[in-house]
Design a protein around this motif. Structure first.
Motif, short mmCIF file in Angstrom:
data_model
loop_
_atom_site.label_atom_id
_atom_site.label_comp_id
_atom_site.label_asym_id
_atom_site.label_seq_id
_atom_site.Cartn_x
_atom_site.Cartn_y
_atom_site.Cartn_z
N SER A 1 -12.46 -16.67 -4.80
CA SER A 1 -11.91 -16.82 -3.44
C SER A 1 -10.63 -17.64 -3.45
N LEU B 1 -0.96 2.91 -8.60
CA LEU B 1 -1.56 3.37 -7.35
C LEU B 1 -2.20 2.26 -6.54
N SER B 2 -2.81 1.31 -7.25
CA SER B 2 -3.53 0.27 -6.52
C SER B 2 -2.61 -0.87 -6.11
N ARG C 1 -1.73 -3.30 -8.05
CA ARG C 1 -2.21 -4.53 -8.69
C ARG C 1 -1.89 -4.47 -10.18
N HIS D 1 -10.43 -1.64 -12.33
CA HIS D 1 -10.92 -2.67 -11.41
C HIS D 1 -10.78 -4.08 -11.97
N VAL E 1 -16.58 -5.87 -10.39
CA VAL E 1 -16.07 -7.02 -9.64
C VAL E 1 -15.73 -6.48 -8.27
N GLU F 1 -15.78 -7.06 -3.65
CA GLU F 1 -15.54 -7.97 -2.53
C GLU F 1 -16.45 -7.57 -1.38
N ARG G 1 -13.25 -11.56 2.98
CA ARG G 1 -12.54 -10.77 1.95
C ARG G 1 -11.69 -11.70 1.12
N GLY G 2 -11.66 -11.48 -0.12
CA GLY G 2 -10.90 -12.39 -0.97
C GLY G 2 -11.82 -13.09 -1.93
N GLY H 1 -17.63 0.54 -10.64
CA GLY H 1 -16.76 -0.58 -11.03
C GLY H 1 -16.38 -1.50 -9.88
N ARG H 2 -16.51 -0.99 -8.62
CA ARG H 2 -16.05 -1.86 -7.52
C ARG H 2 -16.45 -1.38 -6.13
N HIS H 3 -16.31 -0.08 -5.87
CA HIS H 3 -16.35 0.35 -4.47
C HIS H 3 -17.68 0.93 -4.02
N ASP I 1 -9.12 0.03 -0.13
CA ASP I 1 -8.84 -1.04 -1.10
C ASP I 1 -7.55 -0.77 -1.87
N TRP I 2 -7.28 0.50 -2.13
CA TRP I 2 -6.08 0.84 -2.88
C TRP I 2 -4.88 1.11 -1.99
#
Ligand SMILES: Cc1cc2nc3c(=O)[nH]c(=O)nc-3n(C[C@H](O)[C@H](O)[C@H](O)COP(=O)(O)OP(=O)(O)OC[C@H]3O[C@@H](n4cnc5c(N)ncnc54)[C@H](O)[C@@H]3O)c2cc1C
Ligand SMILES: [Zn+2]
Lengths: 460, 317
Positions: free
Chosen positions: A78, A185-186, A188, A203, B46, B48, B56-57, B210-212, B263-264
């Protein structure tokens, strides 16, 4: 925790309050094993330390990049910001080539790489030099890979073992392409080539803790009330009958049920008393590094965040412009370039005063950063004698032994320098957890199959 | 010692650290597999709290115990305990909208004899859908909306009444000790148990793992189960598994895709195609889910179990 004879068990002693030492201590404490941490320095965090100077620039001692996975595991998710972009380039003859695929724009490199693919391989390569030539072809090896590894290590590539090549480099082009696409695309900075312990995926990306990188270790230390003693270098590790039984700190002997060292192995070799089983690690060498932090007006002065340069006439081999990834590391409209200069401690560069070093760097940067002299504000130099292990063939068999564990029961050598491995923070974290589980099993008397957790397999 | 030199340098520079007061990790929650107690899981995700903008975060790690087929939340943040009961998003209501699933569940529930009293545990939507379904079949139903995973120590306490059947919808993953909680039901007299739970081995989960994956519902769940883990779970809780099947839940695809796109940073017009019940997305998701279900990898698991009442009920350690 009590010993088999019912007496209270002495604590496990940890040398060093860097990421490895703190992770080890927190994990042991979580498993109700009493633990004490002795740190030589005034501050915790070791190579993961950072500070913000009076002008608002954040300087990381070494590390800049961690992952969201490590942050979540440690519990600081966080408090981290996403890093939006990360990229590396190679600067050669005044031109930037995005790493790795951009190098293929040069027809000589492309031909060299293709030829190496079709070459018949006879015996496995014996040195880093042979590895690069076999895998990249002559042109790419001689002009890029070999000069870089030589400046990085301070030794000829023919004297370096093949283990200097990080195993994750072999994950394949599709893997790299997939991660790069995910990053695009993301929006990040998806980690690519960062971790060998755990799989990389779309991810897992880079993040940076609010405040500074030191937040990671501060957070770990918050769970270790009364356990960490700073300014307390361990002066000796006492071994009796092939087993570590205690340490000496400030002249006082402290009994220990096990000793975990995160000190560089060549230091460890000199600390151990009562056996010469680890004495041979004294000849292991680490590369000293000068990190010249230069502040400039402007931003985005280089080809990308990290620029590698195999040009032998330049005194440095890598320049990092971290504010391109993490704008918050420098005030608006300004930037920091961290210039890495490998130098042995008896070389003139090592002893050069700060302003002269800065001048030398700016002079050379001027050739590819227009107006570098005009933009330059000031500099600050950090020196570390233990930036990374030098993988010499001369002691490769002993290094492999170290991977399997020390020949002294109850003595562990972990972390980046303790394991003599060029691993980054997330790998330090996962390896340490696995090693602590193994230690707890041993302490609880269960029969163990290994002296120390072996080097974990690479997850592709 | 060379290492000390660095420290001297630091002293010279008089550097200061600008770090807010560190938070402590939450001490109360174990981070280990609920079946074997081991905590050597591989990190697989990982994520959220995608549904809560405020939170979120914060990021959450999921570790997978390969030996048992259980995934567990690693090092929950201190916000977990408070969050566990707020707005859990099981969407079991949506699951029950499918006629085939309703029929199947009704059949599972009824078994060979008509049950006298049924306790349905799940979120409000799930519980009421079920209550309606069962009252159509003239079965007396009580509902229990969520179990507080921490204040009652993760035990299910069915208000003194005796129930013949318990239907537990998406709750097992929210409990700190699911084995003990289900065992409590058995000890309370439930002879039959129907467990409805997201399938950690579903095709939809594998794609978004993986995440979503919507089944994570961070940070409100602590455990996720593969079919073999469900088998072991009910067994350890003193029940005998009579049937275990996967049922179709196409919304797991659409909602996970929606999370992924948001998210993306996909444009809203695209992300919103996967929100709600947009026709195209639903058709596609239904097709994918139908194929998955055919090969036994549907999104939701339904386990029907019978209590081994005569045997002493094992309790987790
Ligand atoms: C230039 C550079 C860049 C890097 N970049 C990254 C990056 O971007 N991302 C990343 O993840 N990683 C990076 N790393 C690696 C990362 O910094 C290390 O992997 C990690 O910090 C190592 O932690 P450690 O605890 O193993 O060792 P250290 O941090 O070195 O900790 C060891 C501690 O032991 C103490 N000590 C030593 N001897 C004694 C003694 N006798 N008694 C008591 N205490 C003692 C030391 O003072 C020190 O605090 C980088 C490293 C360098 C050098
Ligand atoms: Zn398990």
């Amino acid at each position: 925790m009590t010993a088999a004879n019912g007496k209270a068990r002495p604590p496990v002693v940890v040398l060093g309050a860097g990421l490895a030492g703190l992770t080890a201590a927190r994990e042991l404490r979580r498993r109700s094993v009493p633990v004490r941490v002795f740190e030589a320095g005034k501050q915790i965090a070791g190579l993961a330390r950072s500070f913000r100077d009076e002008d608002g620039f954040v300087h990381d001692f070494g590390a800049h990049f961690i992952t969201n996975r490590l942050a979540a595991a440690i519990g600081v998710g966080s408090r981290c910001r996403d890093v939006k972009h990360y990229g590396e380039t190679v600067l050669l003859n005044g031109r930037y080539y995005p790493y790795p695929f951009g190098l293929m724009r040069n027809p000589r490199f492309l031909a060299s790489a293709l030829a190496s693919r079709s070459m018949r391989r006879s015996a496995p390569p014996q040195s880093a030099r042979e590895w690069y030539i076999t895998n990249y072809g002559h042109a790419l090896a001689e002009q890029v890979a070999i000069p870089l590894v030589e400046s990085w290590s301070g030794a000829p590539a023919s004297e370096l073992a093949t283990s200097v090549v990080p195993p994750q480099i072999d994950r394949g082009n599709t893997h790299v392409l997939r991660l790069k696409l995910a990053s695009r695309l993301s929006g990040r900075a998806v980690a690519n080539g960062y971790s060998r312990e755990k799989p990389e995926s779309a991810h897992v990306w880079h993040v940076y803790p609010e405040g500074s990188l030191a937040t990671l270790c501060e957070h770990l230390a918050a769970d270790l009330d009364g356990v960490i003693q700073t300014e307390s270098p361990v002066e000796a590790i006492l071994v009796e009958d092939g087993r570590a039984v205690g340490v000496q700190v400030k002249g006082e002997v402290i009994e220990a049920s096990a000793v975990i060292s995160t000190a560089p192995v060549h230091v460890l070799a000199k600390l151990v008393r009562g056996t010469d089983a680890v004495a041979h690690f004294a000849r292991f060498r680490y590369r000293p590094l000068l990190l010249v932090n230069l502040r400039f007006h402007g931003r985005g002065l280089l080809g990308d965040v990290v620029t590698w340069t195999p040009e032998r006439h330049l005194p440095f081999f890598r320049i990092t412009e971290a504010p391109v990834s993490m704008p918050w590391l420098a005030p608006d409209g300004m930037t920091t370039l961290t210039v890495d200069i490998g130098s042995e401690t008896d070389e003139p560069l090592w002893r050069m005063p700060e302003d002269q070093l800065a001048e030398l760097c700016v002079e050379h940067l001027q050739s590819f950063i227009p107006g570098a002299k005009r933009r330059f504000i000031s500099a600050r130099v950090l020196r570390t004698t233990i930036a990374h292990p030098i993988y010499l063939r001369a002691y490769e068999s002993e290094r492999l032994q170290l991977e399997r564990g020390l020949p002294v029961r109850g003595l562990y050598s972990i972390g980046r320098n303790g394991a003599f491995a060029h691993i980054l923070m997330e790998d330090v974290y996962w390896r340490t957890l696995a090693q602590m589980r193994q230690l707890v099993t041993e302490l609880s008397g269960a029969t163990s199959t290994r002296a120390q957790a072996p080097a974990p397999a690479v997850v592709m | 010692m060379p290492i000390l030199k660095r420290e001297e340098l630091i002293e010279d520079a008089a550097w200061t650290l600008d770090v807010p007061a560190p938070e402590r990790s939450h001490p109360a929650l174990r981070q280990a597999c609920c079946l074997c107690g081991e905590d050597e899981g591989e990190p697989v995700a990982v994520g959220e709290d995608f549904d809560d903008r405020e939170r979120r975060g914060d990021s959450f790690l999921v570790l997978h115990c390969r030996a048992c087929g259980v995934a567990y939340l690693g090092r929950p943040s201190s916000g977990h305990v408070g969050a566990a009961n707020e707005g859990a998003h099981t969407n079991a209501g949506a699951l029950l909208r499918h006629r085939r699933t309703r029929t199947l569940l009704g059949r599972e529930l009824q078994g060979r004899s008509v049950p006298a009293r049924v306790l349905v545990i799940g979120d409000a939507a799930a519980a009421s859908s079920f209550a309606t379904l069962l009252s159509e079949r003239k079965v007396a139903v009580d509902t229990l909306e969520h179990i507080d995973p921490s204040s009652t120590g993760g035990r299910i306490e069915p208000r003194g009444s005796r129930y013949d059947v318990a239907v537990v919808i998406e709750e097992a993953g929210r409990l700190e000790d699911p084995v003990e909680a289900l065992a409590t039901l058995g000890r309370g007299g439930c002879t039959r148990l129907v467990l409805v739970i997201d399938n950690f081995d579903a095709r939809s989960c594998r794609v978004f793992r993986g995440r979503h994956w919507v089944g994570y519902d961070f940070p409100r769940r602590l455990f996720w189960f593969e079919p073999r883990a469900v088998r072991a779970l009910v067994n350890r809780a003193g029940f005998e598994l009579e049937s275990l099947r996967t049922v179709s839940a196409p919304d797991r695809w659409t909602r996970s895709t929606h999370r992924f796109l948001r998210d993306w940073g996909a444009p809203p017009w695209l992300a919103n195609r996967f929100a709600g019940r947009a026709l195209g997305a639903t058709v596609l998701a239904s097709a994918l889910e139908a194929l998955a279900t055919l090969s036994g990898a549907g999104s939701v698991l339904v386990a029907t179990c019978r209590s081994r009442a005569d045997e002493p009920t094992p309790v987790s350690t």
